[in-house]
Write a protein that holds these residues in place. Sequence first.
Motif, PDB file in Angstrom:
ATOM      1  N   LEU A  21       0.828  -1.202   0.000  1.00 35.21           N
ATOM      2  CA  LEU A  21       0.000   0.000   0.000  1.00 35.21           C
ATOM      3  C   LEU A  21       0.861   1.251   0.000  1.00 35.21           C
ATOM      4  O   LEU A  21       0.578   2.222  -0.717  1.00 35.21           O
ATOM      5  N   GLY A  55       2.138   2.407  -3.328  1.00 33.69           N
ATOM      6  CA  GLY A  55       1.205   3.186  -4.136  1.00 33.69           C
ATOM      7  C   GLY A  55       0.993   2.622  -5.532  1.00 33.69           C
ATOM      8  O   GLY A  55       1.365   1.496  -5.858  1.00 33.69           O
ATOM      9  N   GLU A 102      -5.298   0.550  -3.464  1.00 37.24           N
ATOM     10  CA  GLU A 102      -6.018   1.156  -2.338  1.00 37.24           C
ATOM     11  C   GLU A 102      -6.599   0.072  -1.445  1.00 37.24           C
ATOM     12  O   GLU A 102      -6.674  -1.096  -1.823  1.00 37.24           O
ATOM     13  N   LYS A 103      -7.026   0.478  -0.248  1.00 38.05           N
ATOM     14  CA  LYS A 103      -7.695  -0.451   0.646  1.00 38.05           C
ATOM     15  C   LYS A 103      -9.100  -0.729   0.117  1.00 38.05           C
ATOM     16  O   LYS A 103      -9.741   0.164  -0.424  1.00 38.05           O
ATOM     17  N   GLU A 136      -9.630  11.908  -2.062  1.00 41.20           N
ATOM     18  CA  GLU A 136      -9.304  11.415  -3.407  1.00 41.20           C
ATOM     19  C   GLU A 136      -9.702  12.436  -4.462  1.00 41.20           C
ATOM     20  O   GLU A 136      -8.973  12.673  -5.423  1.00 41.20           O
TER      21      GLU A 136
END
Length: 271
Positions: free
Chosen positions: A148, A151, A163-164, A181
Amino acid sequence: ELKLMNCPTWISDKDIYTLYESLGPMTGPDKCITRIKWRMRYGTFLRVGYVRFKTPELARRALAVEIPEIKGKTMTAAPLRTAGFVDSKSRQLFLRGWPRHVTNEQVYARYAHLGPTAIAGIHWLPGRGMRSCCFLTFDSKDNRDKALAGGGFQFDDATVLVEKPANTVPVEDRARAEAEEKSRELFLEPVYKELTNDLLQRHYQGLGDDAIVQIRRHDKKAWVVFRTARLTERARFEVAAPENPGKGRVRVKINKPRAASAPPRAGRRAA
């Protein structure tokens, strides 16, 4: 042990041995697979199977095997929960933006620096032949956090966003995350096909080679997502707007989140 889902009705043990024959011998004392079990209920096959491998390492390698269509069905494989299993949601990431031709082996290679067994599972959405988004399950939360932190990245001509999963973000934090975002998006219009993603990447290269994490396009519009909101502001105010080759300059603005709309006014009373 792996769980196989969406199995064809007439699948056999031989099909499974053939599928995983690249992992090693299937007979003798060193055989890779030690047990195959098919899930039944009242004599009806539920199209689910369980494959036990000799070692956890073989099971993880089996997850990387591309599963072809077998007897008209495309199966999916996932690690089976066992005692001591850590909830997979805390070890998952959601990746979107893959080109459709990507393979499991290429995904494993992308995270090979985390270790040969870092990825415990790959689940593609919406299914085989339409690959663009997937859930990655890592062998530990630590490896998930490292991936994570790395990126988004470029893969061939595509920008893959990391992303989570949304269902792991607390409800009260989702609006904040969505607003954050949006603050990293730069909106461009009009963007013609002559202004390619590669040209846009080069135009903003002065902000850093990894400044852009994603470019989305639709009908002469483009959304350029930067790594941070500060980079987005610099792209808007410090870098000249890009130009469509031979067709003029592009309009640029920061794609800020919408404010909550006011309630509608009451209609007039009848006379």
